[in-house]
Design a protein around this motif. Sequence first.
Motif, PDB file in Angstrom:
ATOM      1  N   GLU A 216       0.908  -1.629  -0.370  1.00  0.00           N
ATOM      2  CA  GLU A 216       0.130  -0.167  -0.354  1.00  0.00           C
ATOM      3  C   GLU A 216       0.826   1.051   0.122  1.00  0.00           C
ATOM      4  OE1 GLU A 216      -3.845   1.809   2.084  1.00  0.00           O
ATOM      5  OE2 GLU A 216      -2.872  -0.472   3.164  1.00  0.00           O
ATOM      6  N   ARG A 217       0.250   2.319  -0.894  1.00  0.00           N
ATOM      7  CA  ARG A 217       0.994   3.503  -0.356  1.00  0.00           C
ATOM      8  C   ARG A 217       0.429   4.042   0.505  1.00  0.00           C
ATOM      9  NH1 ARG A 217      -0.622   2.856  -6.242  1.00  0.00           N
ATOM     10  NH2 ARG A 217       0.684   1.800  -7.776  1.00  0.00           N
ATOM     11  N   ILE A 218       1.602   5.087   1.153  1.00  0.00           N
ATOM     12  CA  ILE A 218       0.792   6.002   2.320  1.00  0.00           C
ATOM     13  C   ILE A 218       1.388   7.294   1.774  1.00  0.00           C
ATOM     14  CG2 ILE A 218       1.380   5.850   4.868  1.00  0.00           C
ATOM     15  CD1 ILE A 218      -0.287   3.840   4.373  1.00  0.00           C
ATOM     16  N   GLY A 219       0.540   8.294   1.964  1.00  0.00           N
ATOM     17  CA  GLY A 219       1.063   9.710   1.989  1.00  0.00           C
ATOM     18  C   GLY A 219       1.844  10.348   3.366  1.00  0.00           C
TER      19      GLY A 219
ATOM     20  N   LEU B 107       8.137   1.993   5.603  1.00  0.00           N
ATOM     21  CA  LEU B 107       8.718   0.748   5.217  1.00  0.00           C
ATOM     22  C   LEU B 107       8.593  -0.515   6.224  1.00  0.00           C
ATOM     23  CD1 LEU B 107      11.601   2.989   3.624  1.00  0.00           C
ATOM     24  CD2 LEU B 107      10.229   1.749   2.562  1.00  0.00           C
ATOM     25  N   GLN B 108       8.815   0.172   7.560  1.00  0.00           N
ATOM     26  CA  GLN B 108       8.928  -1.164   8.586  1.00  0.00           C
ATOM     27  C   GLN B 108       7.433  -2.073   8.080  1.00  0.00           C
ATOM     28  OE1 GLN B 108       9.464   0.136  12.373  1.00  0.00           O
ATOM     29  NE2 GLN B 108      10.453  -1.836  13.517  1.00  0.00           N
ATOM     30  N   ALA B 109       6.187  -1.367   7.964  1.00  0.00           N
ATOM     31  CA  ALA B 109       5.295  -2.131   8.071  1.00  0.00           C
ATOM     32  C   ALA B 109       4.928  -2.546   6.261  1.00  0.00           C
ATOM     33  CB  ALA B 109       3.913  -0.759   8.011  1.00  0.00           C
ATOM     34  N   GLY B 110       5.889  -2.173   5.584  1.00  0.00           N
ATOM     35  CA  GLY B 110       5.589  -3.662   3.956  1.00  0.00           C
ATOM     36  C   GLY B 110       5.267  -2.800   3.163  1.00  0.00           C
ATOM     37  N   ALA B 111       4.697  -1.067   3.433  1.00  0.00           N
ATOM     38  CA  ALA B 111       3.809  -0.274   2.391  1.00  0.00           C
ATOM     39  C   ALA B 111       5.444   0.700   1.820  1.00  0.00           C
ATOM     40  CB  ALA B 111       3.160   0.189   3.318  1.00  0.00           C
ATOM     41  N   ALA B 112       5.041   1.414   0.986  1.00  0.00           N
ATOM     42  CA  ALA B 112       5.243   2.255   0.329  1.00  0.00           C
ATOM     43  C   ALA B 112       5.145   3.848   1.062  1.00  0.00           C
ATOM     44  CB  ALA B 112       5.602   2.394  -1.518  1.00  0.00           C
ATOM     45  N   TYR B 113       5.957   5.016   1.314  1.00  0.00           N
ATOM     46  CA  TYR B 113       6.125   5.831   1.185  1.00  0.00           C
ATOM     47  C   TYR B 113       5.784   7.535  -0.423  1.00  0.00           C
ATOM     48  CZ  TYR B 113      10.689   7.179   1.194  1.00  0.00           C
ATOM     49  OH  TYR B 113      11.973   7.190   0.769  1.00  0.00           O
ATOM     50  N   VAL B 114       4.744   8.166  -0.158  1.00  0.00           N
ATOM     51  CA  VAL B 114       4.592   9.097  -1.302  1.00  0.00           C
ATOM     52  C   VAL B 114       5.057   9.959  -0.825  1.00  0.00           C
ATOM     53  CG1 VAL B 114       3.711  10.187  -2.943  1.00  0.00           C
ATOM     54  CG2 VAL B 114       3.121   7.645  -2.066  1.00  0.00           C
TER      55      VAL B 114
ATOM     56  N   LEU C 247      -3.225  12.166  -4.692  1.00  0.00           N
ATOM     57  CA  LEU C 247      -3.737  11.555  -3.910  1.00  0.00           C
ATOM     58  C   LEU C 247      -4.264  10.369  -4.646  1.00  0.00           C
ATOM     59  CD1 LEU C 247      -4.568  13.670  -0.848  1.00  0.00           C
ATOM     60  CD2 LEU C 247      -2.862  12.679  -0.424  1.00  0.00           C
ATOM     61  N   ARG C 248      -5.658  10.546  -5.221  1.00  0.00           N
ATOM     62  CA  ARG C 248      -5.972  10.039  -6.282  1.00  0.00           C
ATOM     63  C   ARG C 248      -5.027   9.245  -7.147  1.00  0.00           C
ATOM     64  NH1 ARG C 248      -8.678  15.142  -7.232  1.00  0.00           N
ATOM     65  NH2 ARG C 248      -8.089  15.339  -9.176  1.00  0.00           N
ATOM     66  N   ASP C 249      -3.752   9.815  -8.100  1.00  0.00           N
ATOM     67  CA  ASP C 249      -3.378   9.033  -8.564  1.00  0.00           C
ATOM     68  C   ASP C 249      -2.622   8.171  -8.241  1.00  0.00           C
ATOM     69  OD1 ASP C 249      -2.282   9.258 -11.321  1.00  0.00           O
ATOM     70  OD2 ASP C 249      -0.302   9.333 -10.128  1.00  0.00           O
ATOM     71  N   ALA C 250      -2.640   7.717  -7.090  1.00  0.00           N
ATOM     72  CA  ALA C 250      -0.809   7.055  -6.288  1.00  0.00           C
ATOM     73  C   ALA C 250      -2.590   6.481  -5.536  1.00  0.00           C
ATOM     74  CB  ALA C 250      -0.553   7.913  -5.671  1.00  0.00           C
ATOM     75  N   SER C 251      -3.617   6.393  -5.823  1.00  0.00           N
ATOM     76  CA  SER C 251      -4.616   5.675  -4.464  1.00  0.00           C
ATOM     77  C   SER C 251      -4.371   5.596  -2.816  1.00  0.00           C
ATOM     78  CB  SER C 251      -4.506   3.826  -5.315  1.00  0.00           C
ATOM     79  OG  SER C 251      -4.761   4.467  -6.440  1.00  0.00           O
ATOM     80  N   ILE C 252      -3.829   6.551  -2.917  1.00  0.00           N
ATOM     81  CA  ILE C 252      -3.713   7.089  -0.962  1.00  0.00           C
ATOM     82  C   ILE C 252      -5.063   7.109  -0.321  1.00  0.00           C
ATOM     83  CG2 ILE C 252      -2.540   8.791   0.699  1.00  0.00           C
ATOM     84  CD1 ILE C 252      -0.230   9.063  -1.356  1.00  0.00           C
ATOM     85  N   ARG C 253      -4.780   6.140   0.610  1.00  0.00           N
ATOM     86  CA  ARG C 253      -6.020   6.241   0.991  1.00  0.00           C
ATOM     87  C   ARG C 253      -6.013   6.721   2.499  1.00  0.00           C
ATOM     88  NH1 ARG C 253      -7.979   0.390   2.108  1.00  0.00           N
ATOM     89  NH2 ARG C 253      -5.980  -0.263   2.687  1.00  0.00           N
ATOM     90  N   VAL C 254      -4.473   6.736   2.811  1.00  0.00           N
ATOM     91  CA  VAL C 254      -3.853   6.673   4.491  1.00  0.00           C
ATOM     92  C   VAL C 254      -3.114   8.384   4.093  1.00  0.00           C
ATOM     93  CG1 VAL C 254      -2.907   6.683   6.745  1.00  0.00           C
ATOM     94  CG2 VAL C 254      -4.996   4.637   5.691  1.00  0.00           C
TER      95      VAL C 254
END
Length: 238
Positions: A1-4, A21-28, A43-50
């Motif tokens: 998941e991508r996190i903003g 990164l420790q949670a296994g996600a990617a940061y934006v 936010l829309r393009d990267a499908s960021i929910r959080v």
Amino acid sequence: ERIGLLMERSAPALASVLGVLQAGAAYVPIQPDYPAERIGFMLRDASIRVLLVSAEVEQSGVVPADVRALVVEQLLAQEPVNTETAALPLVDTYAPAYVMYTSGSTGQPKGIEICHRSILRLVIEPNFVRLQAGDRVLHAAPLGFDAATLEIWGPLLNAGCCVVHDEKVPTGPGLARTLSTHQVRTAWLTAALFNAVVDEDPLHLQGLAQLLAVGEALSAPEGRRAVAALPGVENMNG
């Protein structure tokens, strides 16, 4: 998941990057001073929910109402997770570590996924700069600018220290204060910032061991002036 990450450069921002990164996600990384339309597009393009935000950003009113926002300072104040017993995910080196957006100067900004192995290739035993245990590296770039990759992961993946500069827009005197106070040994400046600092006073950069000027063609007069004024500094045309 991508996190903003809707945050300015800061120590809590680095904690956020490590946590994602420790949670296994990617940061934006998203700059809080971007226009609302651009923030919404990213936010829309990267499908960021959080979104992870600083307390200052939360109070500024720029956080979109339709995205869940977590205030990093509040998270850091909570009881820490015992990472010795927590099961951390194993991440494929081809998995994205972060997404960085282009400036959009030629049209629509484009999100570029950078994988874990690309960061390792940049900072592990590089042939263009020395990154050693205990060395202190300046972090003065915005989180959304690709120079931040070297500034953050260069020291952290080589047992060094990442020194976060405290000015939103770096100045010569401000950089001199940070370099002197924290004994910074390596700095990576855009060519434009390098030129501006050297034109004002190249001695603002004294104390460094390595100075990289990058991003566009380096000005020869400023380069020669820096070499003459800073004999103990290895000046690198990046």
